[in-house]
Design an enzyme around this catalytic site. Sequence first.
Site, short mmCIF file in Angstrom:
data_model
loop_
_atom_site.label_atom_id
_atom_site.label_comp_id
_atom_site.label_asym_id
_atom_site.label_seq_id
_atom_site.Cartn_x
_atom_site.Cartn_y
_atom_site.Cartn_z
N MET A 1 0.84 -1.21 0.00
CA MET A 1 0.00 0.00 0.00
C MET A 1 0.87 1.26 0.00
SD MET A 1 -3.06 1.28 2.47
CE MET A 1 -2.26 1.29 4.04
N GLY B 1 4.34 1.54 -0.53
CA GLY B 1 5.31 1.57 -1.63
C GLY B 1 4.65 2.00 -2.94
N GLY C 1 9.10 3.09 9.50
CA GLY C 1 8.84 2.33 10.72
C GLY C 1 7.36 2.31 11.02
N SER C 2 7.02 2.41 12.29
CA SER C 2 5.61 2.33 12.66
C SER C 2 5.43 2.93 14.06
CB SER C 2 5.21 0.86 12.67
OG SER C 2 4.07 0.67 13.44
N SER C 3 4.20 3.34 14.37
CA SER C 3 3.93 3.93 15.69
C SER C 3 4.02 2.90 16.81
CB SER C 3 2.56 4.59 15.70
OG SER C 3 1.57 3.62 15.46
N CYS C 4 4.07 1.60 16.46
CA CYS C 4 4.14 0.58 17.51
C CYS C 4 5.52 0.52 18.17
CB CYS C 4 3.74 -0.79 16.98
SG CYS C 4 4.95 -1.45 15.86
N TYR D 1 7.88 -7.36 16.26
CA TYR D 1 7.82 -6.45 15.10
C TYR D 1 8.36 -5.06 15.49
CZ TYR D 1 5.45 -3.68 11.45
OH TYR D 1 5.16 -2.83 10.42
N LYS E 1 11.55 -2.83 14.12
CA LYS E 1 11.40 -1.45 13.61
C LYS E 1 12.34 -0.49 14.35
CE LYS E 1 8.37 -1.84 10.33
NZ LYS E 1 8.81 -1.58 8.96
N HIS F 1 -6.90 -4.19 8.87
CA HIS F 1 -6.93 -3.15 9.89
C HIS F 1 -8.35 -2.58 9.99
CE1 HIS F 1 -2.39 -2.81 9.11
NE2 HIS F 1 -2.57 -3.37 10.29
N ARG G 1 -8.62 6.75 17.78
CA ARG G 1 -7.50 6.39 16.90
C ARG G 1 -7.28 7.50 15.87
NH1 ARG G 1 -6.92 3.40 20.41
NH2 ARG G 1 -6.73 1.13 20.43
N1 LIG Z 1 -0.33 0.07 6.60
C1 LIG Z 1 -0.24 0.77 7.71
O1 LIG Z 1 -1.24 1.17 8.33
C2 LIG Z 1 1.11 1.15 8.24
C3 LIG Z 1 1.16 1.91 9.41
C4 LIG Z 1 2.40 2.25 9.94
C5 LIG Z 1 3.56 1.84 9.30
N2 LIG Z 1 3.49 1.12 8.15
C6 LIG Z 1 4.77 0.70 7.56
O2 LIG Z 1 4.85 1.03 6.18
C7 LIG Z 1 5.59 0.02 5.49
C8 LIG Z 1 4.79 -0.52 4.33
O3 LIG Z 1 3.55 -1.01 4.82
P1 LIG Z 1 2.37 -1.45 3.84
O4 LIG Z 1 1.10 -1.24 4.55
O5 LIG Z 1 2.59 -0.87 2.50
O6 LIG Z 1 2.65 -3.03 3.81
P2 LIG Z 1 2.26 -4.07 2.66
O7 LIG Z 1 1.11 -3.56 1.88
O8 LIG Z 1 2.17 -5.40 3.31
O9 LIG Z 1 3.56 -4.04 1.72
C9 LIG Z 1 4.79 -4.57 2.11
C10 LIG Z 1 5.54 -4.96 0.87
O10 LIG Z 1 6.82 -5.52 1.26
C11 LIG Z 1 7.06 -6.68 0.47
N3 LIG Z 1 7.91 -7.63 1.16
C12 LIG Z 1 7.70 -8.25 2.34
N4 LIG Z 1 8.71 -9.09 2.63
C13 LIG Z 1 9.58 -9.01 1.59
C14 LIG Z 1 10.81 -9.66 1.28
N5 LIG Z 1 11.36 -10.57 2.12
N6 LIG Z 1 11.42 -9.37 0.10
C15 LIG Z 1 10.87 -8.49 -0.76
N7 LIG Z 1 9.71 -7.83 -0.52
C16 LIG Z 1 9.07 -8.10 0.64
C17 LIG Z 1 5.68 -7.27 0.25
O11 LIG Z 1 5.68 -8.12 -0.87
P3 LIG Z 1 4.77 -9.46 -0.82
O12 LIG Z 1 3.39 -8.99 -0.51
O13 LIG Z 1 4.94 -10.05 -2.18
O14 LIG Z 1 5.36 -10.29 0.29
C18 LIG Z 1 4.84 -6.00 0.03
O15 LIG Z 1 4.86 -5.60 -1.31
C19 LIG Z 1 5.94 -1.05 6.52
O16 LIG Z 1 7.24 -0.85 6.99
C20 LIG Z 1 4.97 -0.80 7.64
O17 LIG Z 1 5.50 -1.13 8.89
C21 LIG Z 1 2.30 0.76 7.60
#
Ligand SMILES: NC(=O)c1ccc[n+]([C@@H]2O[C@H](COP(=O)([O-])OP(=O)(O)OC[C@H]3O[C@@H](n4cnc5c(N)ncnc54)[C@H](OP(=O)(O)O)[C@@H]3O)[C@@H](O)[C@H]2O)c1
Length: 325
Positions: A14, A16, A106-109, A136, A140, A183, A213
């Site tokens: 989401m 990226g 990172g993350s708020s956690c 986790y 982070k 979520h 929240r």
């Molecule tokens: N979403 C939220 O509410 C939120 C809140 C706070 C922080 N964040 C942070 O923002 C960042 C991105 O989150 P997101 O929500 O975009 O997560 P996401 O949608 O799950 O995307 C994570 C991406 O990382 C890839 N990935 C995971 N393991 C991998 C590996 N070993 N090698 C290569 N690629 C890998 C996944 O690919 P596959 O799916 O193919 O495994 C996926 O494309 C994270 O660091 C998260 O902690 C997110």
Amino acid sequence: MKSPKIYVAGHRGMVGSAIIRMLQTSGYNNIITRTHAELDLCNQQSVSHFFQEEKPDQVYLAAAKVGGIYANNTFPAEFIYENLMIEANVIHQAFSSGVKKLLFLGSSCIYPKMAEQPMSEEALLTGQLESTNEPYAIAKIAGIKLCESYNRQYSSSHGIDYRSVMPTNLYGPGDNYHPENSHVIPGLIRRFHEAKVNSSHEVKIWGSGTPKREFLFVDDMAQASIFVMNLDKSIYDKNTQAMLSHINVGFGDDLSILDLAKTIAKVVGYSGVIKLDPTKPDGTQRKLMKSTRLKEMGWSPKVPLEEGLMIAYKEFLMRQSFSSC
Ligand SMILES: NC(=O)c1ccc[n+]([C@@H]2O[C@H](COP(=O)([O-])OP(=O)(O)OC[C@H]3O[C@@H](n4cnc5c(N)ncnc54)[C@H](OP(=O)(O)O)[C@@H]3O)[C@@H](O)[C@H]2O)c1
């Protein structure tokens, strides 16, 4: 001006994918990506080979193993191991191949369970973490400390500048709408949508509805990431410290779960009853980030909750229609 060569790790996720959209909109045209299948970021040799071949100028590290309470509780070993490996491999190999600028997400956690609200950057490492996602969170925190340690050791000699941002809860296009493993916002969008389609008279919400929240639209997060990556070093240095360098990215305001549910019902067009189930646990009463550090550096979010929810719901409907084709 020539565009820097930018590697976005986790471009199918989401965050990226939002970073890619925003980079492209802002005129960056030299972006490189690899899917998980093409490059497993847990594999040190593959990551080293990739960086030595591609030699990007900048890296957005948005790849991570991410999940809800259930997944974190069930697979704690995978959550700590994979996230540590991804961060260590990407940050070290980026450094080894000459990457000067990197942004770690990172993350708020990372903040203690009982951190004073709103949670400021200074709350890091001042108390016990929430036990369900401790592995986790520890990974982070290690990511932040990797960036800081490489800066401390190599910024003068190698001119590197590695920064970290800590997003609050995010929502928007590309979110995970899995019925059991999503979520709160995507979970409620799905449930209200299904209730509308099935003409259900009520939707039950877990808990008292009173916990508050904070939510940020993912395009705002992507913009904040690009803003922090490109922020003038003198402004960044003035607002951070070498060993307290991470930056919170929040919306700046929170709302109760009941008010969130009412807003989502309105956006989805569900007119039935919202019923609370106080026998179910509430979780922490409040989790709000203090985002004044970023505000003082010149960035604020732009997308109000209801507007962001409308965009998210539109994308959800599009995905529904594609999956039923
Ligand atoms: N979403 C939220 O509410 C939120 C809140 C706070 C922080 N964040 C942070 O923002 C960042 C991105 O989150 P997101 O929500 O975009 O997560 P996401 O949608 O799950 O995307 C994570 C991406 O990382 C890839 N990935 C995971 N393991 C991998 C590996 N070993 N090698 C290569 N690629 C890998 C996944 O690919 P596959 O799916 O193919 O495994 C996926 O494309 C994270 O660091 C998260 O902690 C997110």
